[in-house]
Design an enzyme around this catalytic site. Structure first.
Site, PDB file in Angstrom:
ATOM      1  N   SER A  26       0.019  -4.070  -0.449  1.00 31.42           N
ATOM      2  CA  SER A  26       1.409  -3.652  -0.544  1.00 31.42           C
ATOM      3  C   SER A  26       1.857  -3.636  -1.998  1.00 31.42           C
ATOM      4  O   SER A  26       1.493  -4.523  -2.781  1.00 31.42           O
ATOM      5  CB  SER A  26       2.295  -4.619   0.254  1.00 31.42           C
ATOM      6  OG  SER A  26       3.618  -4.153   0.301  1.00 31.42           O
ATOM      7  N   PRO A  27       2.639  -2.636  -2.400  1.00 27.43           N
ATOM      8  CA  PRO A  27       3.131  -2.614  -3.777  1.00 27.43           C
ATOM      9  C   PRO A  27       4.042  -3.808  -4.053  1.00 27.43           C
ATOM     10  O   PRO A  27       5.004  -4.035  -3.317  1.00 27.43           O
ATOM     11  CB  PRO A  27       3.886  -1.287  -3.876  1.00 27.43           C
ATOM     12  CG  PRO A  27       4.180  -0.896  -2.465  1.00 27.43           C
ATOM     13  CD  PRO A  27       3.092  -1.470  -1.626  1.00 27.43           C
TER      14      PRO A  27
ATOM     15  N   CYS B  22       5.886  -5.816  -7.443  1.00 28.11           N
ATOM     16  CA  CYS B  22       6.147  -5.790  -8.880  1.00 28.11           C
ATOM     17  C   CYS B  22       5.494  -6.974  -9.581  1.00 28.11           C
ATOM     18  O   CYS B  22       5.570  -8.107  -9.110  1.00 28.11           O
ATOM     19  CB  CYS B  22       7.646  -5.813  -9.138  1.00 28.11           C
ATOM     20  SG  CYS B  22       8.490  -4.295  -8.656  1.00 28.11           S
TER      21      CYS B  22
ATOM     22  N   GLN C 128       3.094   3.914  -6.305  1.00 23.79           N
ATOM     23  CA  GLN C 128       4.425   4.021  -5.720  1.00 23.79           C
ATOM     24  C   GLN C 128       5.400   4.464  -6.806  1.00 23.79           C
ATOM     25  O   GLN C 128       5.628   3.755  -7.788  1.00 23.79           O
ATOM     26  CB  GLN C 128       4.870   2.668  -5.158  1.00 23.79           C
ATOM     27  CG  GLN C 128       6.214   2.724  -4.441  1.00 23.79           C
ATOM     28  CD  GLN C 128       6.757   1.349  -4.105  1.00 23.79           C
ATOM     29  OE1 GLN C 128       7.103   0.589  -5.000  1.00 23.79           O
ATOM     30  NE2 GLN C 128       6.825   1.033  -2.823  1.00 23.79           N
TER      31      GLN C 128
ATOM     32  N   TYR D 173      16.708   0.351  -3.889  1.00 20.13           N
ATOM     33  CA  TYR D 173      16.535   1.189  -5.069  1.00 20.13           C
ATOM     34  C   TYR D 173      17.180   2.559  -4.829  1.00 20.13           C
ATOM     35  O   TYR D 173      17.788   2.798  -3.805  1.00 20.13           O
ATOM     36  CB  TYR D 173      15.055   1.253  -5.439  1.00 20.13           C
ATOM     37  CG  TYR D 173      14.516  -0.122  -5.783  1.00 20.13           C
ATOM     38  CD1 TYR D 173      15.027  -0.841  -6.860  1.00 20.13           C
ATOM     39  CD2 TYR D 173      13.545  -0.734  -4.995  1.00 20.13           C
ATOM     40  CE1 TYR D 173      14.569  -2.116  -7.164  1.00 20.13           C
ATOM     41  CE2 TYR D 173      13.085  -2.018  -5.295  1.00 20.13           C
ATOM     42  CZ  TYR D 173      13.609  -2.702  -6.369  1.00 20.13           C
ATOM     43  OH  TYR D 173      13.172  -3.972  -6.657  1.00 20.13           O
TER      44      TYR D 173
ATOM     45  N   ARG E 113       7.961   4.763   1.545  1.00 19.63           N
ATOM     46  CA  ARG E 113       8.376   3.416   1.969  1.00 19.63           C
ATOM     47  C   ARG E 113       9.877   3.470   2.245  1.00 19.63           C
ATOM     48  O   ARG E 113      10.674   3.879   1.386  1.00 19.63           O
ATOM     49  CB  ARG E 113       8.070   2.367   0.904  1.00 19.63           C
ATOM     50  CG  ARG E 113       8.697   1.010   1.208  1.00 19.63           C
ATOM     51  CD  ARG E 113       8.070  -0.141   0.447  1.00 19.63           C
ATOM     52  NE  ARG E 113       6.843  -0.578   1.112  1.00 19.63           N
ATOM     53  CZ  ARG E 113       6.226  -1.744   0.849  1.00 19.63           C
ATOM     54  NH1 ARG E 113       6.717  -2.573  -0.051  1.00 19.63           N
ATOM     55  NH2 ARG E 113       5.116  -2.073   1.487  1.00 19.63           N
TER      56      ARG E 113
ATOM     57  N   GLY F  68       1.004  -8.227   1.587  1.00 20.13           N
ATOM     58  CA  GLY F  68       1.574  -8.579   0.301  1.00 20.13           C
ATOM     59  C   GLY F  68       1.209  -9.979  -0.126  1.00 20.13           C
ATOM     60  O   GLY F  68       0.215 -10.209  -0.816  1.00 20.13           O
ATOM     61  N   ARG F  69       2.022 -10.939   0.331  1.00 24.35           N
ATOM     62  CA  ARG F  69       1.814 -12.322  -0.109  1.00 24.35           C
ATOM     63  C   ARG F  69       0.438 -12.858   0.261  1.00 24.35           C
ATOM     64  O   ARG F  69      -0.131 -13.667  -0.475  1.00 24.35           O
ATOM     65  CB  ARG F  69       2.924 -13.209   0.466  1.00 24.35           C
ATOM     66  CG  ARG F  69       4.283 -12.914  -0.138  1.00 24.35           C
ATOM     67  CD  ARG F  69       5.413 -13.620   0.607  1.00 24.35           C
ATOM     68  NE  ARG F  69       6.701 -13.288   0.041  1.00 24.35           N
ATOM     69  CZ  ARG F  69       7.384 -12.165   0.296  1.00 24.35           C
ATOM     70  NH1 ARG F  69       6.888 -11.278   1.143  1.00 24.35           N
ATOM     71  NH2 ARG F  69       8.546 -11.928  -0.273  1.00 24.35           N
TER      72      ARG F  69
END
Length: 354
Positions: free
Chosen positions: A22-23, A25, A99, A181, A229, A323-324
């Protein structure tokens, strides 16, 4: 073979398995350029067997960054740096995705570990832009409403960044319309108080996301997958703001444009993205997939093979975005799928006993 290890073909791309990084940052770029941190961070997950490594939010313009330390793809120099990173991911056995994003009113902030506050221009910040200059969830810093000319320029920024992504050798482009965003800001009535063609009803608020998707789809090869997304709801606790019903309607329009997969998440306008355990966005992915036929990805709280397998086999989604779990362990996929995933183990590491 487990469902997670089964391949998936999307347009001309065949992913070797159903796991996507997963993207997330990293706030570790200098002037938008990927560097050593990104080589090591993304390379480790590719080495760990992930089918598709999706780069973090990558700004389509300097003003589209979340922070001064975010990745960018707004120049030839960025293209060359990203091309080197994409080549390394391919060499390590993973497909490479990027992304593309514009942060809008959530831009010009410091990194989270630096406080995450809006940055004054004197401290390296910039004028933030948004659908509207005010609205729920806004902080006290001034924000400038975008003109229609500004909007047209942003659509072209996405197009140019997409062309660079193609030239850099990325396999997948994802458009970020989630987590508060810019594209999400236009979609949500909580953030969009415009009265022109880009505001008001569903068609007005969805206009920018559809224009960006259409423009990017036309700019990139027919063989290249395009993901979006989407925060499918503003809140899982209430029906306030952007709703699942609107997401389903938008998904149908995106599908008609040629979007190949909806990466389903939630939240981000008036509160941080939802963070819970146990595949907390899977119901959204399932609803979109069931009601539209558009392939979906599920993200959020997926931290075990059993959970990933159930989502894939039960028809909630086509891809698992982790992700995590992958932050904690680059070799999460190998550990979860052992012994079936033994073929993913680099031979140099075989003696580790995965």
């Amino acid at each position: 073979m487990t469902q997670l290890l089964s391949p998936l073909k999307i347009r001309a791309l065949e992913l070797k398995n159903r796991l996507v990084m997963s993207p997330m940052c990293q706030y570790s770029a200098i002037d938008g350029m990927p560097g050593l941190w990104h080589d090591m961070h993304y390379g480790a997950r590719a080495q760990g067997g992930v089918g598709l490594v999706m780069l973090e939010s990558t700004a389509v313009s300097p003003q589209g960054r979340i922070s001064p330390s975010c990745l960018g793809l707004w120049s030839q120099q960025h293209l060359e740096a990203h091309a080197r990173l994409a080549e390394r991911l391919h060499a390590l056995g993973s497909a490479a995705g990027v992304q593309l994003n514009h942060a809008g009113r959530k831009g010009s902030h410091s990194a989270p570990w630096q406080g995450g506050a809006p940055l004054p221009i004197a401290q390296g910040g910039w004028v933030r832009t948004a659908p509207s200059a005010s609205g729920p969830g806004m902080d006290v810093s001034p924000i400038q409403a975008l003109s229609t000319q500004d909007i047209a320029a942003i659509v072209d920024d996405f197009r140019q960044a997409a062309l660079r992504a193609v030239e850099a050798g990325f396999d997948v482009i994802e458009l970020h319309a989630a987590h508060g965003y810019l594209l999400h800001q236009f979609l949500s009535p909580l953030a969009n108080q415009r009265t022109d063609a880009y505001g008001g009803d569903f068609d007005g608020r969805a206009r920018l996301t559809l224009e960006v998707a259409q423009t990017v789809r036309e700019a990139i090869p027919d063989t290249m997958p395009l993901f979006v997304r989407l925060s499918c709801v503003d809140s899982k606790e209430s029906n306030e703001g952007w709703t699942l019903e609107e997401s389903i309607a938008l998904a149908r329009k995106l599908q008609a444009i040629g979007v190949d997969l909806l990466d389903c998440t939630s939240g981000g306008i008036s509160a941080p993205p939802t963070k819970r355990e146990g595949a907390f966005n899977a119901d959204l992915a399932r609803a979109v997939r069931t009601q539209t036929g558009l392939p979906t990805g599920s993200v959020g709280g997926i931290d075990s093979l059993a959970l990933a397998e159930s989502l894939l086999s039960d028809g909630a989604c086509d891809l698992i975005f982790a992700g995590r779990a992958l932050l904690r362990d680059p070799y999460w996929l190998i550990r979860q799928t052992a012994p079936q995933g033994a073929g993913l183990v680099p031979p140099q590491y075989a003696r580790a006993g995965f």
